[in-house]
Write an enzyme that holds these catalytic residues in place. Structure first.
Site, mmCIF file in Angstrom:
data_model
loop_
_atom_site.group_PDB
_atom_site.id
_atom_site.type_symbol
_atom_site.label_atom_id
_atom_site.label_comp_id
_atom_site.label_asym_id
_atom_site.label_seq_id
_atom_site.Cartn_x
_atom_site.Cartn_y
_atom_site.Cartn_z
ATOM 1 C CB THR A 97 -0.925 0.010 1.224
ATOM 2 O OG1 THR A 97 -1.779 -1.136 1.173
ATOM 3 C CG2 THR A 97 -1.787 1.269 1.242
ATOM 4 C CE LYS A 172 -5.403 -1.593 1.911
ATOM 5 N NZ LYS A 172 -4.109 -2.271 1.924
ATOM 6 C CE LYS A 240 2.086 2.132 4.865
ATOM 7 N NZ LYS A 240 1.684 1.342 3.659
#
Length: 288
Positions: A97, A172, A240
């Site tokens: 990701t 995502k 994150k």
């Protein structure tokens, strides 16, 4: 069956590479910590390589699941990066990701070298990786994707090409935006029920069958009620990811007020020492 390399053997990458091996692919692995690669070989067989370039040499597909933008660049680029070892026509599949920006840059660099590049972040967590039932959101060119999809199928429940380069990463981000709001809502509901004197587990048994039901409710309510968070997707990783979502929202002109608020709440959890706790630990903020 294909010759594949897998870069990054963490809680997600290790099981994913294992599924590739069990599916019959010829697997070479690389991990920044060589001991982890050695342990993987001890469990599954195959071969470990000292650099991404060595792992990629001769591979038809190179798959990666590392930490962040900088980690991905480091395993792709430079004399020891995977691109240096890949032959023209090989396909790089990135399960990390990361930002759509780094994805598009690496896609362009790969194309200039005659390589395919697919961004393919996953959802389903450690359990999904171990059970081979991940959801895989992909971006890139149709040709390389069509070749890579049967390989990804070794650990995917569903895998779809959603657009050009970066589309997988944008999807995502949508996934993480949904999860952030769902977990906060579940935390507030369970904390409210406790204060109101209700049996949270009994209530969830009922409401999970209705419009309030979600994966988070079914799979996390028990551990949230038991105050157990030493598993699952870490708060540090979620922050994150949410940082990427918020930065991208600014770039595209989207408003994410709830996501921004929940990101701050996860900052509170980190300040409590919960950086490695599961993301369901948001309920810890509501105790008292």
């Amino acid at each position: 069956m294909a010759r594949v390399a897998f870069l990054g053997l963490g809680v997600m990458g290790g099981p994913m590479a294992g599924h590739l091996h069990r599916a019959g692919h010829e697997v070479t692995v690389y991990n920044r910590t060589a001991a982890r690669a050695g342990a993987w070989i001890g469990q599954h067989g195959g071969r470990a390589a000292p650099t991404p370039a060595e792992a990629a040499r001769g591979a038809e597909f190179v798959l990666a699941c590392v930490g962040n933008d900088d980690d991905l660049r480091s395993v792709c680029l430079g004399d020891h990066g995977a691109f240096a070892g890949m032959a023209p026509g090989a396909v790089f599949v990135d399960h990390t990701t990361v930002s759509a920006k780094v994805t598009r840059d690496l896609h362009a660099r790969a194309g200039a070298a005659g390589l395919g590049f697919i961004d393919a972040p996953v959802s389903g967590g450690q359990a999904g990786a171990e059970n081979g039932v991940l959801s895989v959101m992909c971006g890139g060119d149709a040709g390389p994707y069509a070749r890579a999809e049967p390989v990804i199928a070794a650990y995917a429940r569903i895998c779809r090409l959603l657009g050009g380069s970066g589309a997988g990463q944008l999807a995502k981000m949508m996934n993480q935006i949904c999860i952030a709001g769902l977990v906060q809502g579940l935390a507030e509901a369970l904390a409210f029920g406790r204060k109101a004197g209700l049996d949270g587990a009994a209530v969830v048994e009922v409401i999970s069958q209705g419009a309030a039901g979600s994966w988070q409710m079914v799979n996390r309510h028990t551990t949230m009620l038991d105050d157990r968070f030493d598993f699952g997707f870490a708060v540090d990783w979620m922050r994150k990811d949410l940082g990427i979502c918020l930065d991208t929202a600014q770039e595209v002109g989207a408003r994410l007020p709830v996501t921004a608020l929940v990101d701050q709440f996860y900052g509170d959890v980190q300040a409590m020492g919960g950086g490695r706790w599961d993301t369901s630990s948001l309920i810890r903020r509501l105790k008292g």
